[in-house]
Design an enzyme around this catalytic site. Structure first.
Site: not given
Length: 405
Positions: A32, A106, A218, A304
Site C-alpha cells: 500500500e 467506509r 442514509y 475499481d
C-alpha cells in the site's frame, strides 16, 4: 501454504483479496503506497449480496457492531418533495435474500477487513510501499516496489492482484487501455450527526431525484451519523486522479435552487452543524467486454481497477467483495495451474460485473432525466413501486432481470 499472492493496494478491495487468499491457503504480501491505512469519511451501501460475502468470512458480528440497517428505501421528487416509491428493507430483505441491507461508514468497512488480516500469520502488510512495475515471467511475478528510502529489492510471487483502484498502475502496465473517463458528474459528500436531520430520515435510505441531479442520505455508524451525497452535473477539477477536493458550498446551493425545501433543509444541515462538504469528480470506464479484461497470465484485477462504475446502483464496494469471494474459490483450485485459476476467476466475474457497470450507468441517466423521460420515470415509480426498486438478479445473483435501482 506453497503459493504466495502479491496484492497492489490496501483499500477495501485489496484487504478483501488478502483475506480471501488466506482462506484459500495462500500466503499474501500486500503493498500500500500510503504510510498508514485510512479511508475517507464517506458512506457505503451494502446490498444483501455484499453482506453475504462478509458473513461467509465470519465478519457478521463485526459488521453488526458498526453498521446501520435501514428499514426502508424511499424515493422522492427533488422538485415537489412527494414520495414516488418505497421499498421495505430490514427483515423483508433478510426474508427475500438471506441477508440484510446495510449502510456503513467506509472507514468502518475498511477497518473490519483490516482487523481480519493484520494479525494473520500468512499476511504481510507493507505500508508506504508502492508497486511501480511488474514482470510476468510465466512462472512467477516479479514486482518492483518503491518506498520512502527509494527502490526496494524486487519481490517475487506466484500471482499479482491489482486492487489499486480507479487509477490502477497494474492495469496501465498490462492492459494499456487509457485513463478512466470523466462522467461530467460531481459528487458532494458530507457526514452529519443524526440529530441534525429530522427523525423521519434517520432509519431509512432516502433518494431525491431531480433534473440533472439527485441526492441520497442514509444512516451509518449504528445510526449515530448520516451520510449525505448530492450529485450534480458540472465541470470536474483538472486534477482528476486526486479525487478528494475541497467543495464550495455556494456552488452546491446554486445547483439546488428550485428544489424542494425539505431537500434544501437536509443540505443546509451540514453548514448548520459546522461541517463541510468534499467534492469527488466521478469517473468510470465502459463495461468490460470479456474475461480478458480481468485476468491475463499471472496478473488479475479486482474492484475499481477492473470495473469502475458510478454509484447509481450502490455496488462499488459490493462488487469488490464479490470479486474477492470468487478469487478465493479460484485460488483454492490447488490442482490447477495458477494462470488457469485466475482465468477461472475472471470467467466467473466479468459478465456479472459488466452488467452492474452498465446498469449503474443507465441508472445515472434515469436518475437525472429531464422532460418527458423524467415524467415517465416518476409515473413508473408511482405505479410499479417495489417492482422497480427491488433488484432480484443483483441481490440473489441468480440472473433474474428486474429493477430500476
Amino acid at each position: 501454504m506453497d503459493k504466495q499472492l502479491l496484492v497492489a493496494g490496501g483499500g477495501i478491495g485489496g484487504l478483501a483479496a488478502a483475506l480471501a487468499a488466506t482462506r484459500a491457503g495462500w500466503e499474501v504480501r500486500l503493498f500500500e503506497r500510503a504510510v498508514q491505512f485510512s479511508e475517507v469519511g464517506a458512506g457505503v451501501q451494502l446490498g444483501p449480496n455484499a453482506v453475504r460475502c462478509l458473513q461467509a468470512w465470519g465478519l457478521e458480528p463485526a459488521l453488526n457492531a458498526v453498521a446501520a440497517f435501514p428499514q426502508h428505501l424511499q424515493v422522492r421528487s427533488a422538485m415537489h418533495g412527494g414520495v414516488l416509491a418505497t421499498l421495505a428493507l430490514g427483515e423483508a430483505t433478510v426474508r427475500r435474500y438471506g441477508a440484510p441491507y446495510a449502510t456503513i461508514h467506509r472507514a468502518d468497512l475498511h477497518s473490519l477487513l483490516l482487523h481480519a488480516v493484520q494479525d494473520h500469520p500468512a499476511v504481510q502488510l507493507n505500508l508506504g510501499h508502492a508497486i511501480t512495475q511488474h514482470e510476468d515471467t510465466g512462472n512467477a511475478v516479479l514486482v518492483h516496489v518503491e518506498h520512502g528510502q527509494g527502490q526496494a529489492k524486487p519481490v517475487e510471487g506466484d500471482a499479482l492482484i491489482g486492487a489499486d483502484g480507479l487509477w490502477s498502475r497494474t492495469r496501465t502496465q498490462v492492459w494499456q487501455d487509457g485513463s478512466p473517463r470523466a462522467t461530467g458528474h460531481l459528487a458532494y459528500r458530507a457526514l452529519v450527526p443524526a440529530q441534525a436531520l429530522p427523525a423521519a430520515w434517520r432509519a431509512q435510505v432516502t433518494a431525491w431525484l431531480g433534473p440533472r441531479l439527485h441526492a441520497v442520505h442514509y444512516p451509518v455508524r449504528r445510526g449515530e451519523w448520516m451520510n449525505l451525497v448530492v450529485i450534480i452535473h458540472g465541470n470536474p477539477p483538472q486534477d482528476l486522479e486526486h479525487w478528494d477536493h475541497a467543495a464550495n458550498a455556494a456552488d452546491l446551493a446554486h445547483a439546488l435552487e428550485g428544489t424542494h425545501p425539505a431537500l434544501q433543509e437536509v443540505v443546509h444541515s451540514v453548514a448548520a452543524a459546522g461541517l463541510g462538504w468534499r467534492l469527488w469528480p466521478l469517473c468510470d470506464r465502459a463495461p468490460m467486454q470479456s474475461a480478458d479484461a480481468m485476468a491475463r497470465g499471472l496478473v488479475a484485477l479486482l474492484g475499481d481497477a477492473a470495473h469502475p462504475m458510478p454509484p447509481y446502483l450502490a455496488q462499488g464496494a459490493g462488487m469488490a467483495l464479490e470479486d474477492a469471494t470468487q478469487l478465493q474459490a479460484a485460488l483454492a483450485l490447488h490442482d490447477v495451474e495458477v494462470p488457469l485459476r485466475l482465468r477461472r476467476y475472471a470467467l466467473n466475474r466479468w459478465q456479472r460485473a459488466a452488467r452492474v457497470q452498465a446498469r449503474s450507468q443507465r441508472n445515472g441517466r434515469i436518475f437525472h432525466a429531464t422532460g418527458l423521460v423524467r415524467w415517465g420515470r416518476d409515473l413508473g415509480l408511482r405505479v410499479l413501486g417495489e417492482r422497480l426498486l427491488d433488484v432480484p438478479w443483483l441481490y440473489r445473483g441468480d440472473g433474474m432481470d428486474a429493477g430500476l435501482m
